[in-house]
Design an enzyme around this catalytic site. Structure first.
Site, PDB file in Angstrom:
ATOM      1  N   ALA A   3       0.836  -1.194   0.000  1.00  0.00           N
ATOM      2  CA  ALA A   3       0.000   0.000   0.000  1.00  0.00           C
ATOM      3  C   ALA A   3       0.867   1.238   0.000  1.00  0.00           C
ATOM      4  CB  ALA A   3      -0.922   0.018   1.222  1.00  0.00           C
ATOM      5  N   ASP A   4       0.413   2.249  -0.704  1.00  0.00           N
ATOM      6  CA  ASP A   4       1.046   3.560  -0.620  1.00  0.00           C
ATOM      7  C   ASP A   4       0.332   4.442   0.392  1.00  0.00           C
ATOM      8  OD1 ASP A   4       3.202   4.396  -2.991  1.00  0.00           O
ATOM      9  OD2 ASP A   4       2.073   2.571  -3.365  1.00  0.00           O
TER      10      ASP A   4
END
Length: 396
Positions: A266-267
């Protein structure tokens, strides 16, 4: 030996700190490290994606400023007062933050490091040197902590898959049963300080003799899966298969219960659990739900942004059209030999004049996510909703 995307040497009695990054634009055919001597070079490396992955971006930015400050101290160019050093650190961190707006880890690191510098400047007897040193120590600590956090994520994720999937339970009782995992983009040593998040889960499953095969998607248009994840899997001798993004549905239909989970990085994870990750993640979550496959997000707590209410508030970076219309790589001879010593070739693969939309990320709704794997455990939904507050009360 796990690959190192970030090579950092602390200051010694005779030299300032140094930083080198593995140029990921050259992978998988060439392994070359590039020195980063200041914030401008770090900003460019992040923007050009020579370094990528939310944790690695934050660490490279933090360490680049540590190197810049360390060199300034040795050469006598450091500001003379503690407040001036604090202000310089703040300004340089703000500049670094502009290199990649979607990756929340970078913003989190910037906020924490500003606080370190501010507290150091307010200390009784503070000097310019003491503020600089406090910053450098904090930045170096981020590198160490990221590795230990990644290993914890890997262990928590592997245990969850073993206990909560049909393939995991079958494999625990009978080692002849298969347990497969699919991952997207690159979330390993090349995207972190070492070991990895989603790829760390795969590494932990392999170490526990649970994993029988990993699948990685190509991850168009930047091909982080085929260039980087495949590179790491081959390096670590993990049984693995590369597929194109459009093959995922056919794979899930074919493998059935043998495919235990899709695990991605995930960013940014919003407060409600909506997750921004590499483009193509959302479609995998939809496929997983249809086929009854668990869908997991692996991310340190620094990626969870409680100030962002939902995915609607996440700014999605859009990148150059050329990433879609062109490909780049070394030539291959008629005998199949890769010409790694020659200059890479750029090839056009699309009709000239066609419009292109190239978002770097998409947002997966929380309702499609079965769990978020962090360094302190796996967060699952309660009454259909994620609550991340308890994990931030957990001791680090």
């Amino acid at each position: 030996m796990v690959l190192q995307a970030i090579q950092y040497e602390p200051a010694s009695a005779s030299s300032p700190p140094t930083l080198r990054i593995l140029d990921q634009l050259l992978l998988p055919h060439r392994t070359a490290y590039e020195a980063i001597a200041n914030c401008e070079e770090a900003h460019a490396a992040i923007k050009q994606m020579k370094v990528r992955g939310a944790p690695a971006i934050a660490i490279v930015a933090a360490l680049a400023l540590a190197v810049e400050i360390g060199v300034a101290a040795v050469t006598g160019k450091l500001a003379t007062s503690p407040d001036e050093v604090r202000e310089q650190i703040s300004q340089r961190l703000d500049y670094l933050k502009t290199s990649r707006p979607t990756a929340v880890n970078l913003g989190d690191a910037v906020g924490k490091l500003k606080i370190v510098a501010k507290k150091a400047a307010l200390q009784s007897g503070a000097t310019a040197g003491s503020v600089a040193q406090a910053y450098i120590v904090a930045a170096e600590r981020m590198l160490v902590d990221d590795v230990s956090d990644n290993k914890a994520i890997g262990e928590h994720g592997a245990r969850w898959i073993e206990e909560n999937t049909a393939a995991g339970r079958q494999r625990r009782g009978d080692k002849t049963c298969g347990l497969q995992v699919l991952t997207h983009c690159n979330t390993g040593s090349l995207a972190t300080a070492g070991y990895g998040t989603a790829l760390g889960v795969i590494r932990s499953l392999k170490a526990a003799d649970m994993l029988t095969r990993a699948y990685c998607t190509e991850t168009r248009p930047y091909n982080q899966g085929s260039r980087l994840t495949a590179y790491e899997l081959v390096h670590d001798e993990v049984p693995a298969t590369l597929i194109t993004d459009s093959m995922a549905c056919a794979l899930l239909a074919r493998e059935g219960n043998r495919l235990a989970a899709i695990v991605v990085g995930a960013d940014r994870v919003a407060a409600n659990g909506d997750t921004a990750n590499k483009i193509g993640t959302y479609s995998l979550a939809v496929l997983a739900r249809h086929h009854g496959v668990k869908f997991l997000v692996a991310a340190p707590r620094t990626t969870i942004d409680l100030t962002t209410a939902s995915g609607k508030d996440i700014v999605i970076e859009e990148r150059a059209p050329e990433e879609v219309t062109r490909i780049k790589g070394p030539k291959v001879t008629v005998d199949g030999e890769v010409q790694v010593d020659e200059a890479a070739q750029v090839i056009s693969i699309a009709a000239t004049g066609i419009d292109v939309w190239n978002p770097a990320f998409d947002v997966t709704p929380a309702e499609l996510i079965d769990g978020v794997i962090t360094e302190v455990g796996v967060v699952e939904k309660t009454a259909g909703k994620f609550d991340f507050q308890p994990i931030f009360q957990h001791p680090s």
